[in-house]
Design an enzyme around this catalytic site. Sequence first.
Site, PDB file in Angstrom:
ATOM      1  N   SER A 203      -4.452   7.603  12.435  1.00 39.79           N
ATOM      2  CA  SER A 203      -5.083   7.107  11.282  1.00 39.79           C
ATOM      3  C   SER A 203      -5.475   5.359  11.714  1.00 39.79           C
ATOM      4  CB  SER A 203      -4.416   7.387   9.915  1.00 39.79           C
ATOM      5  OG  SER A 203      -3.046   6.720  10.041  1.00 39.79           O
ATOM      6  N   HIS A 260      -3.001   0.927   9.627  1.00 42.34           N
ATOM      7  CA  HIS A 260      -4.267   1.015   9.224  1.00 42.34           C
ATOM      8  C   HIS A 260      -4.967  -0.148   9.027  1.00 42.34           C
ATOM      9  CE1 HIS A 260      -2.844   4.888   6.806  1.00 42.34           C
ATOM     10  NE2 HIS A 260      -2.587   5.062   7.804  1.00 42.34           N
TER      11      HIS A 260
END
Length: 290
Positions: A203, A260
């Site tokens: 991610s 992230h």
Amino acid sequence: MQDTYHALSVALEEDLLPLSGLLHQHGVMHRIFEEGGRQIVLVGRQDQAQQVQDLYQAWRAGDVRIELTRHAGQDTTIPMRTVLLNAPVTLALILLSIGGFLMYLYTPMNWLNALSFSSSQVSDNQGLFQAIDGQYWRLITPAFLHFGWLHIVFNCLWLWDLGRRVEQVMGHLNMFMLFLVIAVVSNASQFEFGGGGLFGGMSGVVYGLLGFSWIAPQLQPAWPIQPPKAIMIFMVGWLVVCMSGMVEVLGFGAIANAAHLGGLLCGAVVGAVFAGFSRLDSDKAAAPKV
């Protein structure tokens, strides 16, 4: 096209499909092929060479926006084999991510430990995380570790959607290097701000590709990779929700928020740099020779 004339020469990583559609709309018969590591555009009449160059410069400058539409009865299906061959790096990253997930499901914990950011050992029922000590693969490999079905499916879908578009305009080698940079930054960010512990997932790279895809086309309009605003709002909104702690409170587990955010910022910066240099090269190539 028996008699042909040289109209344009551009880098291999440029996607000339929109330009080809524009030329067809203007009735310019042409052919595009690779020669000497570049894409060459040939036309059937000498006077059309200048027309191609003018349209190309207008497209590059953003004065012309090209949208390819499907006409009734026209088959626009692209064979899956062609799609996969155009994005081998992205496909390889997805397969390695699936492999990391299968390792989590079916292999001993020490196998995962070998791929984590830092090695660990248990002492007095507590996990002790050690330095990398020259094991530099650990800077990259946490990106392939996944710890749930939702985790792997979400990341693979977004990786394919964003990664294949970036790879088509950047080329395979640049896509691989981009992955390495984003993976290192996102993993290091998570370790620095999130502390030790087993973390992983693609991610951070996905958010890096999102940042790249959003910023790069603003500087280089010839790269049609910018995601819709709704997607950008959703992804950034999800990042904000995760950073607020609401997801953990609801029982969905810990989120690697630092990875992230680090990936997103890294992708945006690299996108600005790559697109800036690409735009400079395009402007130089399009400048009239004196």
